[in-house]
Design a protein around this motif. Structure first.
Motif, PDB file in Angstrom:
ATOM      1  N   GLU A  32       5.816  11.788  11.652  1.00  0.00           N
ATOM      2  CA  GLU A  32       4.581  11.135  12.050  1.00  0.00           C
ATOM      3  C   GLU A  32       4.344   9.892  11.191  1.00  0.00           C
ATOM      4  OE1 GLU A  32       5.319  14.369  11.290  1.00  0.00           O
ATOM      5  OE2 GLU A  32       3.370  15.395  11.236  1.00  0.00           O
ATOM      6  N   PRO A  33       4.010   8.755  11.810  1.00  0.00           N
ATOM      7  CA  PRO A  33       3.745   7.539  11.021  1.00  0.00           C
ATOM      8  C   PRO A  33       2.669   7.745   9.960  1.00  0.00           C
ATOM      9  CG  PRO A  33       3.947   6.995  13.342  1.00  0.00           C
ATOM     10  CD  PRO A  33       3.942   8.497  13.250  1.00  0.00           C
ATOM     11  N   SER A  34       1.638   8.510  10.258  1.00  0.00           N
ATOM     12  CA  SER A  34       0.582   8.739   9.273  1.00  0.00           C
ATOM     13  C   SER A  34       1.118   9.500   8.063  1.00  0.00           C
ATOM     14  CB  SER A  34      -0.580   9.507   9.900  1.00  0.00           C
ATOM     15  OG  SER A  34      -0.150  10.767  10.396  1.00  0.00           O
ATOM     16  N   LEU A  35       2.002  10.457   8.292  1.00  0.00           N
ATOM     17  CA  LEU A  35       2.621  11.215   7.204  1.00  0.00           C
ATOM     18  C   LEU A  35       3.491  10.307   6.345  1.00  0.00           C
ATOM     19  CD1 LEU A  35       3.210  14.292   6.211  1.00  0.00           C
ATOM     20  CD2 LEU A  35       5.389  13.863   7.332  1.00  0.00           C
ATOM     21  N   VAL A  36       4.259   9.469   6.986  1.00  0.00           N
ATOM     22  CA  VAL A  36       5.138   8.548   6.253  1.00  0.00           C
ATOM     23  C   VAL A  36       4.302   7.607   5.386  1.00  0.00           C
ATOM     24  CG1 VAL A  36       6.843   6.697   6.475  1.00  0.00           C
ATOM     25  CG2 VAL A  36       7.018   8.744   7.918  1.00  0.00           C
ATOM     26  N   GLU A  37       3.187   7.119   5.899  1.00  0.00           N
ATOM     27  CA  GLU A  37       2.337   6.230   5.097  1.00  0.00           C
ATOM     28  C   GLU A  37       1.748   6.958   3.895  1.00  0.00           C
ATOM     29  OE1 GLU A  37       2.203   3.022   5.131  1.00  0.00           O
ATOM     30  OE2 GLU A  37       3.421   2.918   6.949  1.00  0.00           O
ATOM     31  N   LEU A  38       1.354   8.219   4.065  1.00  0.00           N
ATOM     32  CA  LEU A  38       0.850   8.996   2.925  1.00  0.00           C
ATOM     33  C   LEU A  38       1.927   9.166   1.869  1.00  0.00           C
ATOM     34  CD1 LEU A  38      -1.203  11.801   4.729  1.00  0.00           C
ATOM     35  CD2 LEU A  38      -2.113   9.833   3.461  1.00  0.00           C
ATOM     36  N   VAL A  39       3.147   9.449   2.304  1.00  0.00           N
ATOM     37  CA  VAL A  39       4.278   9.595   1.389  1.00  0.00           C
ATOM     38  C   VAL A  39       4.524   8.289   0.631  1.00  0.00           C
ATOM     39  CG1 VAL A  39       6.806   9.833   1.377  1.00  0.00           C
ATOM     40  CG2 VAL A  39       5.382  11.502   2.601  1.00  0.00           C
ATOM     41  N   LYS A  40       4.506   7.181   1.348  1.00  0.00           N
ATOM     42  CA  LYS A  40       4.731   5.878   0.713  1.00  0.00           C
ATOM     43  C   LYS A  40       3.629   5.557  -0.299  1.00  0.00           C
ATOM     44  CE  LYS A  40       7.261   3.775   4.539  1.00  0.00           C
ATOM     45  NZ  LYS A  40       7.225   2.699   5.551  1.00  0.00           N
ATOM     46  N   ASP A  59      -1.381  -0.684   5.733  1.00  0.00           N
ATOM     47  CA  ASP A  59      -0.664  -0.129   6.883  1.00  0.00           C
ATOM     48  C   ASP A  59      -1.306   1.177   7.346  1.00  0.00           C
ATOM     49  OD1 ASP A  59       1.161  -2.229   6.998  1.00  0.00           O
ATOM     50  OD2 ASP A  59       2.760  -1.117   5.970  1.00  0.00           O
ATOM     51  N   ALA A  60      -1.680   2.031   6.401  1.00  0.00           N
ATOM     52  CA  ALA A  60      -2.307   3.309   6.747  1.00  0.00           C
ATOM     53  C   ALA A  60      -3.637   3.080   7.464  1.00  0.00           C
ATOM     54  CB  ALA A  60      -2.506   4.157   5.492  1.00  0.00           C
ATOM     55  N   ARG A  61      -4.446   2.161   6.968  1.00  0.00           N
ATOM     56  CA  ARG A  61      -5.717   1.847   7.629  1.00  0.00           C
ATOM     57  C   ARG A  61      -5.474   1.300   9.027  1.00  0.00           C
ATOM     58  NH1 ARG A  61      -6.659  -0.095   2.359  1.00  0.00           N
ATOM     59  NH2 ARG A  61      -8.254   1.127   1.294  1.00  0.00           N
ATOM     60  N   GLU A  63      -3.167   2.040  10.954  1.00  0.00           N
ATOM     61  CA  GLU A  63      -2.759   3.170  11.795  1.00  0.00           C
ATOM     62  C   GLU A  63      -3.908   4.151  12.017  1.00  0.00           C
ATOM     63  OE1 GLU A  63       0.048   3.789  13.428  1.00  0.00           O
ATOM     64  OE2 GLU A  63       1.118   2.013  12.727  1.00  0.00           O
ATOM     65  N   GLY A  64      -5.078   3.874  11.427  1.00  0.00           N
ATOM     66  CA  GLY A  64      -6.254   4.713  11.641  1.00  0.00           C
ATOM     67  C   GLY A  64      -6.556   5.706  10.533  1.00  0.00           C
ATOM     68  N   GLU A  65      -5.858   5.606   9.406  1.00  0.00           N
ATOM     69  CA  GLU A  65      -6.105   6.536   8.295  1.00  0.00           C
ATOM     70  C   GLU A  65      -7.503   6.316   7.732  1.00  0.00           C
ATOM     71  OE1 GLU A  65      -5.960   9.493   6.576  1.00  0.00           O
ATOM     72  OE2 GLU A  65      -3.817   9.133   6.927  1.00  0.00           O
ATOM     73  N   SER A  66      -8.154   7.409   7.315  1.00  0.00           N
ATOM     74  CA  SER A  66      -9.517   7.317   6.790  1.00  0.00           C
ATOM     75  C   SER A  66      -9.520   6.864   5.331  1.00  0.00           C
ATOM     76  CB  SER A  66     -10.226   8.672   6.897  1.00  0.00           C
ATOM     77  OG  SER A  66      -9.730   9.585   5.935  1.00  0.00           O
ATOM     78  N   GLU A  67     -10.590   6.195   4.970  1.00  0.00           N
ATOM     79  CA  GLU A  67     -10.786   5.768   3.578  1.00  0.00           C
ATOM     80  C   GLU A  67     -10.855   6.997   2.671  1.00  0.00           C
ATOM     81  OE1 GLU A  67     -10.971   2.507   2.389  1.00  0.00           O
ATOM     82  OE2 GLU A  67     -10.356   2.019   4.422  1.00  0.00           O
ATOM     83  N   GLN A  68     -11.530   8.035   3.130  1.00  0.00           N
ATOM     84  CA  GLN A  68     -11.693   9.242   2.333  1.00  0.00           C
ATOM     85  C   GLN A  68     -10.347   9.812   1.907  1.00  0.00           C
ATOM     86  OE1 GLN A  68     -13.194  12.769   4.361  1.00  0.00           O
ATOM     87  NE2 GLN A  68     -14.536  13.149   2.603  1.00  0.00           N
ATOM     88  N   ARG A  69      -9.416   9.919   2.835  1.00  0.00           N
ATOM     89  CA  ARG A  69      -8.106  10.478   2.515  1.00  0.00           C
ATOM     90  C   ARG A  69      -7.307   9.547   1.608  1.00  0.00           C
ATOM     91  NH1 ARG A  69      -5.136  14.082   6.216  1.00  0.00           N
ATOM     92  NH2 ARG A  69      -3.768  12.331   6.657  1.00  0.00           N
ATOM     93  N   LEU A  70      -7.411   8.246   1.832  1.00  0.00           N
ATOM     94  CA  LEU A  70      -6.695   7.310   0.963  1.00  0.00           C
ATOM     95  C   LEU A  70      -7.234   7.361  -0.456  1.00  0.00           C
ATOM     96  CD1 LEU A  70      -6.244   4.204   3.288  1.00  0.00           C
ATOM     97  CD2 LEU A  70      -4.533   5.899   2.631  1.00  0.00           C
ATOM     98  N   TYR A  71      -8.547   7.420  -0.607  1.00  0.00           N
ATOM     99  CA  TYR A  71      -9.131   7.473  -1.947  1.00  0.00           C
ATOM    100  C   TYR A  71      -8.796   8.779  -2.660  1.00  0.00           C
ATOM    101  CZ  TYR A  71     -11.978   3.494  -0.423  1.00  0.00           C
ATOM    102  OH  TYR A  71     -12.401   2.277   0.048  1.00  0.00           O
ATOM    103  N   ALA A  72      -8.650   9.864  -1.907  1.00  0.00           N
ATOM    104  CA  ALA A  72      -8.398  11.175  -2.502  1.00  0.00           C
ATOM    105  C   ALA A  72      -6.914  11.493  -2.655  1.00  0.00           C
ATOM    106  CB  ALA A  72      -9.059  12.254  -1.649  1.00  0.00           C
ATOM    107  N   LEU A  73      -6.051  10.599  -2.225  1.00  0.00           N
ATOM    108  CA  LEU A  73      -4.627  10.904  -2.185  1.00  0.00           C
ATOM    109  C   LEU A  73      -4.052  11.298  -3.543  1.00  0.00           C
ATOM    110  CD1 LEU A  73      -2.133  11.153  -0.438  1.00  0.00           C
ATOM    111  CD2 LEU A  73      -1.733   8.699  -0.759  1.00  0.00           C
TER     112      LEU A  73
END
Length: 160
Positions: A32-40, A59-61, A63-73
């Motif tokens: 999944e592209p969203s998974l790959v962006e989290l890994v990166k 790139d994650a944003r 693709e629709g990734e939430s700010e909450q998940r990016l900040y908590a990564l």
């Protein structure tokens, strides 16, 4: 901050070889592209690569990734925001990125094996290897963060 050199201009063949791996991960890995962006993002956080953190957060944003998940990564273990599959991928990413800290533990492998097929696990590992390579290029040659713009804007396109 000033870049030391531009790898893609200095050694186009080497840069294109890295791009080949990147294109495989994007188009053929079936991850999944969203998974790959989290890994990166996670590997880039571990490696302290500001250029790649900037790039992959954008790139994650896109693709629709939430700010909450990016900040908590960087504290993904302490949040309910990630799926079991994403958690397995993030643990795998950390173990492969920090390979000198005890190699990849059996427990991490077993969890990843439960969430990914063998082919997906190989492809996930290639994604981790590739981002670690990009991190090292960007850090070694001091790629300057801030100016990258994602080519795809799915999140914006959905709003129009």
């Amino acid at each position: 901050m000033q870049s030391r050199l531009e790898a893609q201009k200095t050694s186009p063949a080497a840069y294109n070889a890295m791009l080949g791996l990147e294109m495989f991960i994007r188009k053929s890995s079936k991850l999944e592209p969203s998974l790959v962006e989290l890994v990166k993002m996670r590997a880039s956080q571990i490696n302290g690569c500001a250029y790649c953190i900037d790039m992959h957060s954008k790139d994650a944003r896109a693709e629709g990734e939430s700010e909450q998940r990016l900040y908590a990564l960087n504290a993904w273990r302490e949040t309910p925001f990630f799926t079991d599959r994403e958690r397995a991928a993030l643990a795998w990413t950390e173990a492969v990125t920090l390979i000198t800290e005890g190699h990849v533990a059996d427990a991490v492998y077993e969890e990843a094996k439960q969430r990914f097929s063998e082919e997906e696990l190989v492809n996930l590992t290639l994604a981790v290897i590739t981002i670690n390579g990009w991190n090292r290029l960007a850090i070694a040659f001091r790629s300057v963060p801030g100016e990258y713009r994602p080519a795809v804007h799915k999140a914006e396109g959905a709003q129009k």
